[in-house]
Design a protein around this motif. Structure first.
Motif, PDB file in Angstrom:
ATOM      1  N   GLY A  82       0.765  -1.233   0.000  1.00 11.63           N
ATOM      2  CA  GLY A  82       0.000   0.000   0.000  1.00 11.63           C
ATOM      3  C   GLY A  82       0.800   1.290   0.000  1.00 11.63           C
ATOM      4  O   GLY A  82       0.226   2.374   0.022  1.00 11.63           O
ATOM      5  N   TRP A  83       2.135   1.210  -0.016  1.00 13.13           N
ATOM      6  CA  TRP A  83       2.935   2.424  -0.038  1.00 13.13           C
ATOM      7  C   TRP A  83       3.019   2.978  -1.454  1.00 13.13           C
ATOM      8  O   TRP A  83       3.124   2.236  -2.425  1.00 13.13           O
ATOM      9  CB  TRP A  83       4.352   2.148   0.451  1.00 13.13           C
ATOM     10  CG  TRP A  83       4.460   1.984   1.934  1.00 13.13           C
ATOM     11  CD1 TRP A  83       4.282   0.838   2.641  1.00 13.13           C
ATOM     12  CD2 TRP A  83       4.762   2.996   2.881  1.00 13.13           C
ATOM     13  NE1 TRP A  83       4.456   1.070   3.982  1.00 13.13           N
ATOM     14  CE2 TRP A  83       4.756   2.395   4.162  1.00 13.13           C
ATOM     15  CE3 TRP A  83       5.034   4.363   2.786  1.00 13.13           C
ATOM     16  CZ2 TRP A  83       5.014   3.115   5.322  1.00 13.13           C
ATOM     17  CZ3 TRP A  83       5.304   5.068   3.955  1.00 13.13           C
ATOM     18  CH2 TRP A  83       5.283   4.441   5.198  1.00 13.13           C
ATOM     19  N   GLY A  84       2.989   4.270  -1.571  1.00 12.56           N
ATOM     20  CA  GLY A  84       3.232   4.954  -2.833  1.00 12.56           C
ATOM     21  C   GLY A  84       4.512   5.761  -2.702  1.00 12.56           C
ATOM     22  O   GLY A  84       5.003   5.996  -1.601  1.00 12.56           O
ATOM     23  N   HIS A  85       5.046   6.177  -3.833  1.00 12.72           N
ATOM     24  CA  HIS A  85       6.275   6.978  -3.829  1.00 12.72           C
ATOM     25  C   HIS A  85       6.065   8.194  -4.716  1.00 12.72           C
ATOM     26  O   HIS A  85       5.405   8.107  -5.757  1.00 12.72           O
ATOM     27  CB  HIS A  85       7.465   6.146  -4.322  1.00 12.72           C
ATOM     28  CG  HIS A  85       7.797   5.020  -3.396  1.00 12.72           C
ATOM     29  ND1 HIS A  85       8.675   5.148  -2.350  1.00 12.72           N
ATOM     30  CD2 HIS A  85       7.332   3.754  -3.325  1.00 12.72           C
ATOM     31  CE1 HIS A  85       8.739   4.003  -1.682  1.00 12.72           C
ATOM     32  NE2 HIS A  85       7.933   3.139  -2.267  1.00 12.72           N
ATOM     33  N   SER A  86       6.618   9.308  -4.295  1.00 10.10           N
ATOM     34  CA  SER A  86       6.491  10.541  -5.049  1.00 10.10           C
ATOM     35  C   SER A  86       7.805  11.316  -4.952  1.00 10.10           C
ATOM     36  O   SER A  86       8.694  10.952  -4.180  1.00 10.10           O
ATOM     37  CB  SER A  86       5.332  11.383  -4.502  1.00 10.10           C
ATOM     38  OG  SER A  86       5.045  12.446  -5.393  1.00 10.10           O
ATOM     39  N   THR A  87       7.902  12.379  -5.730  1.00 10.33           N
ATOM     40  CA  THR A  87       9.116  13.174  -5.755  1.00 10.33           C
ATOM     41  C   THR A  87       8.820  14.617  -5.369  1.00 10.33           C
ATOM     42  O   THR A  87       7.679  15.070  -5.432  1.00 10.33           O
ATOM     43  CB  THR A  87       9.761  13.158  -7.157  1.00 10.33           C
ATOM     44  OG1 THR A  87       8.822  13.682  -8.096  1.00 10.33           O
ATOM     45  CG2 THR A  87      10.160  11.758  -7.565  1.00 10.33           C
ATOM     46  N   GLY A  88       9.850  15.304  -4.970  1.00 11.01           N
ATOM     47  CA  GLY A  88       9.737  16.722  -4.639  1.00 11.01           C
ATOM     48  C   GLY A  88      11.101  17.272  -4.273  1.00 11.01           C
ATOM     49  O   GLY A  88      11.860  16.642  -3.529  1.00 11.01           O
ATOM     50  N   ASP A  89      11.423  18.438  -4.778  1.00 11.98           N
ATOM     51  CA  ASP A  89      12.737  19.038  -4.558  1.00 11.98           C
ATOM     52  C   ASP A  89      13.004  19.371  -3.096  1.00 11.98           C
ATOM     53  O   ASP A  89      14.159  19.447  -2.681  1.00 11.98           O
ATOM     54  CB  ASP A  89      12.895  20.312  -5.401  1.00 11.98           C
ATOM     55  CG  ASP A  89      12.961  20.017  -6.884  1.00 11.98           C
ATOM     56  OD1 ASP A  89      13.293  18.871  -7.257  1.00 11.98           O
ATOM     57  OD2 ASP A  89      12.672  20.934  -7.685  1.00 11.98           O
ATOM     58  N   ASP A  90      11.963  19.582  -2.307  1.00  6.42           N
ATOM     59  CA  ASP A  90      12.149  19.964  -0.900  1.00  6.42           C
ATOM     60  C   ASP A  90      12.426  18.777   0.011  1.00  6.42           C
ATOM     61  O   ASP A  90      12.667  18.958   1.205  1.00  6.42           O
ATOM     62  CB  ASP A  90      10.910  20.700  -0.384  1.00  6.42           C
ATOM     63  CG  ASP A  90      10.723  22.045  -1.062  1.00  6.42           C
ATOM     64  OD1 ASP A  90      11.720  22.596  -1.577  1.00  6.42           O
ATOM     65  OD2 ASP A  90       9.589  22.549  -1.092  1.00  6.42           O
ATOM     66  N   TYR A  91      12.379  17.573  -0.534  1.00 10.82           N
ATOM     67  CA  TYR A  91      12.622  16.362   0.259  1.00 10.82           C
ATOM     68  C   TYR A  91      14.072  15.919   0.085  1.00 10.82           C
ATOM     69  O   TYR A  91      14.591  15.930  -1.028  1.00 10.82           O
ATOM     70  CB  TYR A  91      11.698  15.226  -0.173  1.00 10.82           C
ATOM     71  CG  TYR A  91      10.242  15.532   0.037  1.00 10.82           C
ATOM     72  CD1 TYR A  91       9.634  15.246   1.259  1.00 10.82           C
ATOM     73  CD2 TYR A  91       9.486  16.106  -0.958  1.00 10.82           C
ATOM     74  CE1 TYR A  91       8.295  15.535   1.470  1.00 10.82           C
ATOM     75  CE2 TYR A  91       8.140  16.404  -0.759  1.00 10.82           C
ATOM     76  CZ  TYR A  91       7.562  16.119   0.459  1.00 10.82           C
ATOM     77  OH  TYR A  91       6.239  16.419   0.664  1.00 10.82           O
ATOM     78  N   ALA A  92      14.726  15.518   1.170  1.00 15.03           N
ATOM     79  CA  ALA A  92      16.091  14.996   1.075  1.00 15.03           C
ATOM     80  C   ALA A  92      16.093  13.815   0.113  1.00 15.03           C
ATOM     81  O   ALA A  92      15.230  12.939   0.195  1.00 15.03           O
ATOM     82  CB  ALA A  92      16.597  14.562   2.443  1.00 15.03           C
ATOM     83  N   GLY A  93      17.007  13.794  -0.810  1.00 13.07           N
ATOM     84  CA  GLY A  93      17.064  12.731  -1.806  1.00 13.07           C
ATOM     85  C   GLY A  93      16.056  12.904  -2.926  1.00 13.07           C
ATOM     86  O   GLY A  93      16.017  12.121  -3.856  1.00 13.07           O
ATOM     87  N   GLY A  94      15.192  13.922  -2.829  1.00 12.07           N
ATOM     88  CA  GLY A  94      14.246  14.237  -3.906  1.00 12.07           C
ATOM     89  C   GLY A  94      13.002  13.378  -3.947  1.00 12.07           C
ATOM     90  O   GLY A  94      12.251  13.427  -4.918  1.00 12.07           O
ATOM     91  N   SER A  95      12.758  12.556  -2.892  1.00  7.98           N
ATOM     92  CA  SER A  95      11.564  11.710  -2.931  1.00  7.98           C
ATOM     93  C   SER A  95      11.100  11.354  -1.520  1.00  7.98           C
ATOM     94  O   SER A  95      11.796  11.607  -0.544  1.00  7.98           O
ATOM     95  CB  SER A  95      11.836  10.431  -3.727  1.00  7.98           C
ATOM     96  OG  SER A  95      12.824   9.650  -3.082  1.00  7.98           O
ATOM     97  N   TYR A  96       9.907  10.767  -1.456  1.00  5.26           N
ATOM     98  CA  TYR A  96       9.343  10.291  -0.199  1.00  5.26           C
ATOM     99  C   TYR A  96       8.358   9.175  -0.489  1.00  5.26           C
ATOM    100  O   TYR A  96       7.893   9.015  -1.618  1.00  5.26           O
ATOM    101  CB  TYR A  96       8.667  11.426   0.583  1.00  5.26           C
ATOM    102  CG  TYR A  96       7.467  12.033  -0.114  1.00  5.26           C
ATOM    103  CD1 TYR A  96       6.173  11.604   0.178  1.00  5.26           C
ATOM    104  CD2 TYR A  96       7.620  13.037  -1.062  1.00  5.26           C
ATOM    105  CE1 TYR A  96       5.073  12.157  -0.452  1.00  5.26           C
ATOM    106  CE2 TYR A  96       6.533  13.597  -1.699  1.00  5.26           C
ATOM    107  CZ  TYR A  96       5.259  13.155  -1.393  1.00  5.26           C
ATOM    108  OH  TYR A  96       4.173  13.701  -2.030  1.00  5.26           O
ATOM    109  N   ALA A  97       8.055   8.393   0.534  1.00  2.00           N
ATOM    110  CA  ALA A  97       7.056   7.324   0.427  1.00  2.00           C
ATOM    111  C   ALA A  97       5.871   7.714   1.300  1.00  2.00           C
ATOM    112  O   ALA A  97       6.042   8.345   2.342  1.00  2.00           O
ATOM    113  CB  ALA A  97       7.650   6.003   0.908  1.00  2.00           C
TER     114      ALA A  97
END
Length: 182
Positions: free
Chosen positions: A56-71
């Motif tokens: 059920g986890w999804g993954h997305s990206t964003g410049d403000d997140y360390a490493g450029g992504s989050y789950a």
């Protein structure tokens, strides 16, 4: 008069510290720079192959997140597990409303932020790289940390950015202290 001011200042400082401890208040941590985190050799991003995930986890990206992504995950069945070497661990999440249970080496890490012992992910202000939990002075061996969505309403979004350690991620299938030398 100078001594009276010093005594009053000391009194109010001690009273504030005591009140904070009694009420379970914590100081607001400084915001962490995502570029500095991402360049830290102990940063384990949400896309690291050593992480074990529930469904059920999804993954997305964003410049403000360390490493450029989050789950992200929205229900209390969501968990992620990391086996790592080292003496320190920090869980990095986006500050949002929600609660997580932290289990380190099979032991629930209790907070004073909620009656259930869950850790409040909401820092009070938007922070994409919020250190929701940190522990140091661990024995230098293989440890396992789990983050579980613990929202008391049975749902609630949590966004995991990653982990910081002074060691490294190890194979979650066969974690062993042999990883300390490899």
């Amino acid at each position: 008069m100078k001594n009276v001011k010093r005594i009053l200042a000391l009194f109010f400082s001690v009273a504030l510290i005591f009140s904070s401890m009694t009420l379970g208040l914590t100081a607001t941590a400084a915001k962490l720079d995502p570029a500095v985190i991402a360049n830290d050799p102990g940063f384990i991003n949400d896309d690291n192959a050593m992480l074990k995930w529930s469904d059920g986890w999804g993954h997305s990206t964003g410049d403000d997140y360390a490493g450029g992504s989050y789950a992200y995950h929205s229900d209390t069945a969501g968990w992620v597990k990391l086996s790592f070497t080292g003496t320190k661990i920090t869980v990095l999440m986006e500050s949002k409303s929600g609660f997580v249970d932290i289990i380190l080496d099979g032991e629930k890490q209790m907070s004073n932020q909620d009656a259930s012992g869950a850790w409040n992910v909401n820092s009070g202000e938007t922070d994409k790289n919020y250190a929701v939990f940190s522990k140091d002075n661990l024995t230098n061996k293989v440890h396992t940390i789990e983050v579980h969505n613990a929202n008391p309403y049975g749902y609630g979004w949590i966004n995991l950015v990653g982990f910081l350690t002074d060691g490294k991620a190890v194979d979650p299938t066969f974690p062993s202290d042999e990883n300390l030398t490899s």
